[in-house]
Design a protein around this motif. Sequence first.
Motif, PDB file in Angstrom:
ATOM      1  N   ARG A 108       0.870  -1.171   0.000  1.00 34.50           N
ATOM      2  CA  ARG A 108       0.000   0.000   0.000  1.00 34.50           C
ATOM      3  C   ARG A 108       0.910   1.224   0.000  1.00 34.50           C
ATOM      4  N   ARG A 109       0.910   1.970  -1.085  1.00 31.10           N
ATOM      5  CA  ARG A 109       1.840   3.103  -1.245  1.00 31.10           C
ATOM      6  C   ARG A 109       1.166   4.392  -0.795  1.00 31.10           C
ATOM      7  N   ALA A 110       1.620   4.900   0.362  1.00 31.09           N
ATOM      8  CA  ALA A 110       1.055   6.137   0.910  1.00 31.09           C
ATOM      9  C   ALA A 110       1.758   7.374   0.374  1.00 31.09           C
ATOM     10  N   LEU A 111       3.032   7.252   0.055  1.00 27.30           N
ATOM     11  CA  LEU A 111       3.842   8.315  -0.537  1.00 27.30           C
ATOM     12  C   LEU A 111       4.740   7.704  -1.602  1.00 27.30           C
ATOM     13  N   PRO A 112       5.027   8.450  -2.690  1.00 26.20           N
ATOM     14  CA  PRO A 112       4.454   9.740  -3.071  1.00 26.20           C
ATOM     15  C   PRO A 112       3.065   9.557  -3.660  1.00 26.20           C
ATOM     16  N   ARG A 113       2.275  10.605  -3.601  1.00 24.64           N
ATOM     17  CA  ARG A 113       0.956  10.639  -4.206  1.00 24.64           C
ATOM     18  C   ARG A 113       0.861  11.911  -5.032  1.00 24.64           C
ATOM     19  N   ARG A 114      -0.012  11.900  -5.990  1.00 24.66           N
ATOM     20  CA  ARG A 114      -0.240  13.129  -6.764  1.00 24.66           C
ATOM     21  C   ARG A 114      -0.702  14.226  -5.820  1.00 24.66           C
ATOM     22  N   GLY A 115       0.002  15.334  -5.848  1.00 24.33           N
ATOM     23  CA  GLY A 115      -0.327  16.451  -4.982  1.00 24.33           C
ATOM     24  C   GLY A 115       0.342  16.411  -3.623  1.00 24.33           C
ATOM     25  N   ARG A 116       1.015  15.304  -3.291  1.00 22.35           N
ATOM     26  CA  ARG A 116       1.713  15.240  -2.008  1.00 22.35           C
ATOM     27  C   ARG A 116       2.934  14.356  -2.193  1.00 22.35           C
ATOM     28  N   ARG A 117       4.025  14.999  -2.650  1.00 19.84           N
ATOM     29  CA  ARG A 117       5.222  14.228  -2.966  1.00 19.84           C
ATOM     30  C   ARG A 117       6.088  13.992  -1.731  1.00 19.84           C
ATOM     31  N   THR A 118       6.094  14.933  -0.785  1.00 14.65           N
ATOM     32  CA  THR A 118       6.962  14.815   0.381  1.00 14.65           C
ATOM     33  C   THR A 118       6.216  15.242   1.645  1.00 14.65           C
ATOM     34  N   VAL A 119       6.667  14.693   2.763  1.00 16.62           N
ATOM     35  CA  VAL A 119       6.299  15.154   4.107  1.00 16.62           C
ATOM     36  C   VAL A 119       7.621  15.347   4.833  1.00 16.62           C
ATOM     37  N   GLY A 120       8.033  16.605   5.044  1.00 20.61           N
ATOM     38  CA  GLY A 120       9.423  16.818   5.393  1.00 20.61           C
ATOM     39  C   GLY A 120      10.263  16.276   4.250  1.00 20.61           C
ATOM     40  N   ALA A 121      11.314  15.537   4.571  1.00 13.31           N
ATOM     41  CA  ALA A 121      12.126  14.896   3.528  1.00 13.31           C
ATOM     42  C   ALA A 121      11.646  13.483   3.203  1.00 13.31           C
ATOM     43  N   TRP A 122      10.620  12.981   3.917  1.00 12.97           N
ATOM     44  CA  TRP A 122      10.062  11.673   3.588  1.00 12.97           C
ATOM     45  C   TRP A 122       9.395  11.758   2.221  1.00 12.97           C
ATOM     46  N   CYS A 123       9.789  10.867   1.309  1.00 13.16           N
ATOM     47  CA  CYS A 123       9.255  10.960  -0.045  1.00 13.16           C
ATOM     48  C   CYS A 123       8.680   9.643  -0.559  1.00 13.16           C
ATOM     49  N   PHE A 124       8.633   8.632   0.302  1.00 13.19           N
ATOM     50  CA  PHE A 124       8.166   7.316  -0.140  1.00 13.19           C
ATOM     51  C   PHE A 124       7.766   6.529   1.089  1.00 13.19           C
ATOM     52  N   ALA A 125       6.617   5.847   1.027  1.00 15.83           N
ATOM     53  CA  ALA A 125       6.176   4.987   2.130  1.00 15.83           C
ATOM     54  C   ALA A 125       5.374   3.841   1.560  1.00 15.83           C
ATOM     55  N   ASP A 126       5.920   2.636   1.640  1.00 13.27           N
ATOM     56  CA  ASP A 126       5.248   1.410   1.207  1.00 13.27           C
ATOM     57  C   ASP A 126       4.985   0.527   2.412  1.00 13.27           C
ATOM     58  N   HIS A 127       3.714   0.267   2.701  1.00 15.10           N
ATOM     59  CA  HIS A 127       3.331  -0.687   3.739  1.00 15.10           C
ATOM     60  C   HIS A 127       3.157  -2.040   3.070  1.00 15.10           C
ATOM     61  N   MET A 128       3.978  -3.011   3.472  1.00 16.70           N
ATOM     62  CA  MET A 128       4.042  -4.315   2.829  1.00 16.70           C
ATOM     63  C   MET A 128       3.431  -5.372   3.726  1.00 16.70           C
TER      64      MET A 128
END
Length: 317
Positions: free
Chosen positions: A41-61
């Motif tokens: 489940r990919r929470a980041l990046p998303r259209r319109g929200r590429r980063t949160v701070g420097a966090w740029c990718f989040a995959d829940h596996m």
Amino acid sequence: MSGPVGAIDAPPALADTGHPTAPCVEVSDSREARVGRFRVRRALPRRGRRTVGAWCFADHMGPADVTEDSGLDIGPHPHIGLQTVTWLTDGQVLHRDSLGTEQVIKPGGLNLMTAGGGVSHAEEATGHYRGTLEGIQLWVALPDATRHGPAAFEHHTELPRADLDHGAGAATVLVGEFGGLLGPARHDTPLVGIDLDLRRSATVPLRPGFEYAVVVLEGEVGVHGEPLRPGRSGYLGEGRDEVRLDVREPARAMLLGGEPFPEPILMWWNFVARTRAEIDAAHASWAAGDDRFGRVRSALPPIPTEAPYWQRATGNR
């Protein structure tokens, strides 16, 4: 658990839609993707929200079943311009990289690999673990000051842990500082990453100068009346000194935050860059098998990829 990122996740334009300077709750659905043989489940990046701070990718596996000889089965692949942060809530994975690292990751142990100008790694079955595998992999965009630097690897099993609201749960500090506790992992920008193990509702302290997001891994967490569960994340904006997390039954969530990243980034496949030319050069090195990304001692074959879509669109290769 690494990538890849495509145009569906991060459109080709460099600019984000901006970072609200006031508190908010923006709820978004994660995109389901396949990484190796796993659904994520990919929470980041998303259209319109590429980063949160420097966090740029989040995959829940996961959760998913693995055996001694069949796990993530992600062969050697390259990275530039980022750090990978791997955190398991169940199971075991073997990490191998071009620095010569061979590290089994287990719950409670944090893997952090800094790509800098180039590194490659593989994520494999351990050869001994059979059972359930679940976790999250995060990427951190490196700033200009360090993104062309040398690759590095660190693994931490002693992480600070803080109680929440007198027994409401516990917060494990993966990266950055929380509640006066400083995690041991390297971070090159003001950043925080917290694993929240919630038994009941709790008020969590925040830094007003950071923007934050909550990614739920298990159960349900309410934020200002918005229910978040696996597959839904909540962006909280900036300007908060605390957030109330409503919990009716045990839940697990990641709290990600940091100062808004000041540099526009371009993401494609497993690369975080600033220009297409940087990505073109990285892709060419990987395709040619030159020395930039080193070699990983893995029985799995290296992962190939097509040229970036902008090359295919113009016929330039």
